[in-house]
Design an enzyme around this catalytic site. Structure first.
Site, PDB file in Angstrom:
ATOM      1  N   THR A  55      -3.505   6.179 -21.991  1.00 32.26           N
ATOM      2  CA  THR A  55      -3.381   4.852 -21.418  1.00 32.26           C
ATOM      3  C   THR A  55      -1.959   4.387 -21.691  1.00 32.26           C
ATOM      4  O   THR A  55      -1.241   4.974 -22.515  1.00 32.26           O
ATOM      5  CB  THR A  55      -4.362   3.855 -22.067  1.00 32.26           C
ATOM      6  OG1 THR A  55      -4.212   3.923 -23.480  1.00 32.26           O
ATOM      7  CG2 THR A  55      -5.789   4.159 -21.686  1.00 32.26           C
ATOM      8  N   LYS A  65      -1.830   0.574 -24.997  1.00 33.17           N
ATOM      9  CA  LYS A  65      -2.179   0.472 -26.419  1.00 33.17           C
ATOM     10  C   LYS A  65      -0.871   0.507 -27.216  1.00 33.17           C
ATOM     11  O   LYS A  65      -0.080  -0.402 -27.090  1.00 33.17           O
ATOM     12  CB  LYS A  65      -3.167   1.575 -26.786  1.00 33.17           C
ATOM     13  CG  LYS A  65      -4.490   1.447 -25.986  1.00 33.17           C
ATOM     14  CD  LYS A  65      -5.521   2.451 -26.413  1.00 33.17           C
ATOM     15  CE  LYS A  65      -6.846   2.212 -25.717  1.00 33.17           C
ATOM     16  NZ  LYS A  65      -7.004   2.943 -24.463  1.00 33.17           N
ATOM     17  N   ASP A  76      -6.322  13.691 -24.953  1.00 34.30           N
ATOM     18  CA  ASP A  76      -6.291  12.293 -24.528  1.00 34.30           C
ATOM     19  C   ASP A  76      -5.728  11.512 -25.711  1.00 34.30           C
ATOM     20  O   ASP A  76      -6.416  11.293 -26.703  1.00 34.30           O
ATOM     21  CB  ASP A  76      -7.712  11.832 -24.175  1.00 34.30           C
ATOM     22  CG  ASP A  76      -7.782  10.346 -23.861  1.00 34.30           C
ATOM     23  OD1 ASP A  76      -6.785   9.638 -24.064  1.00 34.30           O
ATOM     24  OD2 ASP A  76      -8.855   9.902 -23.414  1.00 34.30           O
ATOM     25  N   TYR A 110       0.852  -1.198   0.000  1.00 38.67           N
ATOM     26  CA  TYR A 110       0.000   0.000   0.000  1.00 38.67           C
ATOM     27  C   TYR A 110       0.882   1.240   0.000  1.00 38.67           C
ATOM     28  O   TYR A 110       1.848   1.307   0.755  1.00 38.67           O
ATOM     29  CB  TYR A 110      -0.887   0.027   1.249  1.00 38.67           C
ATOM     30  CG  TYR A 110      -2.353   0.036   0.887  1.00 38.67           C
ATOM     31  CD1 TYR A 110      -2.878   1.029   0.069  1.00 38.67           C
ATOM     32  CD2 TYR A 110      -3.203  -0.963   1.358  1.00 38.67           C
ATOM     33  CE1 TYR A 110      -4.209   1.014  -0.284  1.00 38.67           C
ATOM     34  CE2 TYR A 110      -4.550  -0.965   1.010  1.00 38.67           C
ATOM     35  CZ  TYR A 110      -5.045   0.015   0.178  1.00 38.67           C
ATOM     36  OH  TYR A 110      -6.359   0.014  -0.176  1.00 38.67           O
ATOM     37  N   ARG A 129      -1.792  -2.519 -18.433  1.00 38.99           N
ATOM     38  CA  ARG A 129      -3.037  -1.742 -18.462  1.00 38.99           C
ATOM     39  C   ARG A 129      -2.942  -0.631 -17.432  1.00 38.99           C
ATOM     40  O   ARG A 129      -2.629  -0.881 -16.264  1.00 38.99           O
ATOM     41  CB  ARG A 129      -4.228  -2.636 -18.116  1.00 38.99           C
ATOM     42  CG  ARG A 129      -4.340  -3.888 -18.955  1.00 38.99           C
ATOM     43  CD  ARG A 129      -5.702  -4.501 -18.833  1.00 38.99           C
ATOM     44  NE  ARG A 129      -6.650  -3.672 -19.530  1.00 38.99           N
ATOM     45  CZ  ARG A 129      -6.805  -3.650 -20.862  1.00 38.99           C
ATOM     46  NH1 ARG A 129      -6.089  -4.435 -21.626  1.00 38.99           N
ATOM     47  NH2 ARG A 129      -7.673  -2.863 -21.414  1.00 38.99           N
ATOM     48  N   GLU A 139      -0.429   4.869  -0.523  1.00 37.55           N
ATOM     49  CA  GLU A 139      -1.213   6.083  -0.825  1.00 37.55           C
ATOM     50  C   GLU A 139      -0.332   7.318  -0.673  1.00 37.55           C
ATOM     51  O   GLU A 139       0.461   7.418   0.265  1.00 37.55           O
ATOM     52  CB  GLU A 139      -2.430   6.152   0.109  1.00 37.55           C
ATOM     53  CG  GLU A 139      -3.522   5.200  -0.344  1.00 37.55           C
ATOM     54  CD  GLU A 139      -4.654   5.071   0.650  1.00 37.55           C
ATOM     55  OE1 GLU A 139      -4.444   5.398   1.829  1.00 37.55           O
ATOM     56  OE2 GLU A 139      -5.739   4.640   0.242  1.00 37.55           O
TER      57      GLU A 139
HETATM   58  N1  DSN Z   1     -11.774   0.613 -24.916  1.00 35.75           N
HETATM   59  C1  DSN Z   1     -10.799   1.508 -25.445  1.00 35.75           C
HETATM   60  C2  DSN Z   1     -10.705   1.405 -26.911  1.00 35.75           C
HETATM   61  O1  DSN Z   1     -10.918   0.324 -27.405  1.00 35.75           O
HETATM   62  O2  DSN Z   1     -10.413   2.366 -27.591  1.00 35.75           O
HETATM   63  C3  DSN Z   1     -11.022   2.877 -25.031  1.00 35.75           C
HETATM   64  O3  DSN Z   1     -11.364   2.917 -23.692  1.00 35.75           O
END
Ligand code: DSN
Length: 423
Positions: free
Chosen positions: A219, A222, A193, A47, A228, A49
């Site tokens: 994110t 990707k 974003d 933990y 993730r 925080e």
């Molecule tokens: N689920 C993601 C995507 O496929 O683009 C976005 O959150």
């Protein structure tokens, strides 16, 4: 403790599924073994925080070092001067930013979900559309490109507090400078974003959002090919325009407000095992190998788009600048739902997707979205993309021919099993 065979059997089954199929979901990727090792490590026990050096729990010396490395590597990768690596996902990163910089009931202007935007950019079914007042811009019907007249008109009319650029299904690069000019004209903060193309941005293959946007989220799983998760970054920290002060009466910096937006604003303890894995992925993304990889992702997408067009498919905006494309299947007389199901039977995984000005519901949709980040991690190159398009076309032209689809599935299995998940 008894081993949970049930779950490990299912993990093995999922491993086979990933190995035997062609993964074209544009938001997915295959991470390196060391990223997985860190994500599955004992760091999950801790933990922590707070932030490095400022925690609410003891015993954080080691995770402080890990989180600091993640922050420093991310800053180096994007040329940022501040970063928070704790968001559990892109949605959490966006929630933290909005909680930090706008008030309930404030207006926001984002890219329409039905044109390729994201749920967290103001969709009425998402916190962003329930807590704030969302307005949208979209693409032009004719070109599939951002409708600048609409961006300007909406911004000037509604004077939103926050403008969001970035998308889930837009295959072209973004003109962040132009967005910033509009944001400045109406006194809005600008958030980019870049969850989808962040890997291409990091290595200079697309425009740099940090040059013009106040805040950037992405994110990490990707094109960035990490675990993730999500992150928030800024290139230039600045005094908050809302008059929020420190106990000493000085205007608080945006970095401190954004940190509070993450914790305690929207999250509790950070996932230090994931942060360790993020740190590894950021270092990998700085490497020459990753540069070769991400250039190949872009080349593969361009080849795939050209081949699809050659076969009579309509790609929204006429091509791609990044790793993905949105295919309008209306001219083929097949819905996105039917295409997703038929391709799935052949072990080609895609997601149905609405296309701009769609006349179908999101559950049916008129298109599919495909991307090349995952298969490029397995070592696929241009000629492989052409073979994939041939398979896609055969399946879409024969959606009810079970025998043909079964034969394609068998061929694909023999073909792709020679490629490891991560080359
Ligand atoms: N689920 C993601 C995507 O496929 O683009 C976005 O959150």
């Amino acid at each position: 403790m008894q081993r949970d065979y049930k779950i490990f059997e299912l993990i093995a089954k999922e491993n086979s599924r990933q190995l035997q199929g062609i993964e074209l979901i544009a938001s997915e990727n295959f991470v390196s073994p060391q990223v997985m090792e860190a994500a599955g490590s004992i760091l999950t026990n801790k933990y922590a925080e707070g932030l490095p050096g400022k925690r609410y729990y003891g015993g954080c010396e080691v995770v402080d070092e890990i989180e600091t490395l993640a922050i420093e590597r991310l800053k180096q990768l994007f040329g940022a001067t501040w970063a928070n690596v704790q968001p559990h996902s892109g949605a959490q990163a966006n929630a933290a930013v909005m909680l930090a910089v706008i008030q309930p009931g404030d207006k926001i202007l984002g890219f329409n979900l039905a044109h390729g935007g994201h749920l967290t950019h103001g969709s009425p079914v998402n916190f962003s559309g329930k807590i704030y007042r969302p307005y949208f811009y979209g693409v032009e019907e004719e070109t599939g490109l951002i409708n600048w007249a609409q961006v300007e008109e909406q911004a000037l009319k509604e004077k939103p507090k926050l403008i969001i650029c970035g998308a889930s299904a837009y295959s072209r690069d973004w003109d962040y400078k132009r967005f910033r000019e509009i944001a400045d004209e109406v006194g809005a903060l600008l958030l980019a974003d870049v969850s989808h193309p962040s890997g291409l941005i990091a290595r200079g293959l697309l425009n740099d959002p940090l040059e013009y946007c106040h805040i950037v989220t992405t994110t990490t799983h990707k094109t960035l090919r990490g675990p993730r998760g999500g992150v928030i970054m800024m290139r230039d920290d600045f005094e908050n325009p809302f008059g929020l002060t420190t106990p000493k009466g000085k205007l608080r910096m945006m970095s401190s407000i954004l940190d509070s937006g993450v914790f305690p604003g929207t999250q509790g303890g950070p996932l230090e095992h994931v942060i360790g894995a993020k740190a590894i992925a950021f270092e990998e993304a700085l490497s020459d190998d990753y540069m070769t990889y991400i250039m190949q992702v872009k080349k593969n997408a361009a080849v795939m788009a050209n081949k699809l067009i050659e076969k009579g498919y309509h790609i929204i905006s006429g091509g791609t600048d990044n790793h993905l494309m949105l295919i309008d299947l209306r001219s083929k007389g097949v819905s996105g739902k039917e295409a997703e199901a038929a391709l799935g039977k052949a072990e080609i995984t895609v997601n149905k997707n609405m296309v701009p000005f769609d006349n179908q519901s999101p559950f049916i949709a008129s298109g599919i979205r495909v991307g090349t980040a995952a298969m490029t991690s397995r070592g696929f190159e241009e000629t492989d993309m052409i073979r994939i398009v041939d398979y896609i076309d055969e399946v879409i032209s024969n959606t009810s021919n079970e025998q043909k689809i079964a034969a394609i599935k068998a061929e694909i299995k023999t073909w792709v099993c020679d490629y490891p998940l991560f080359k």
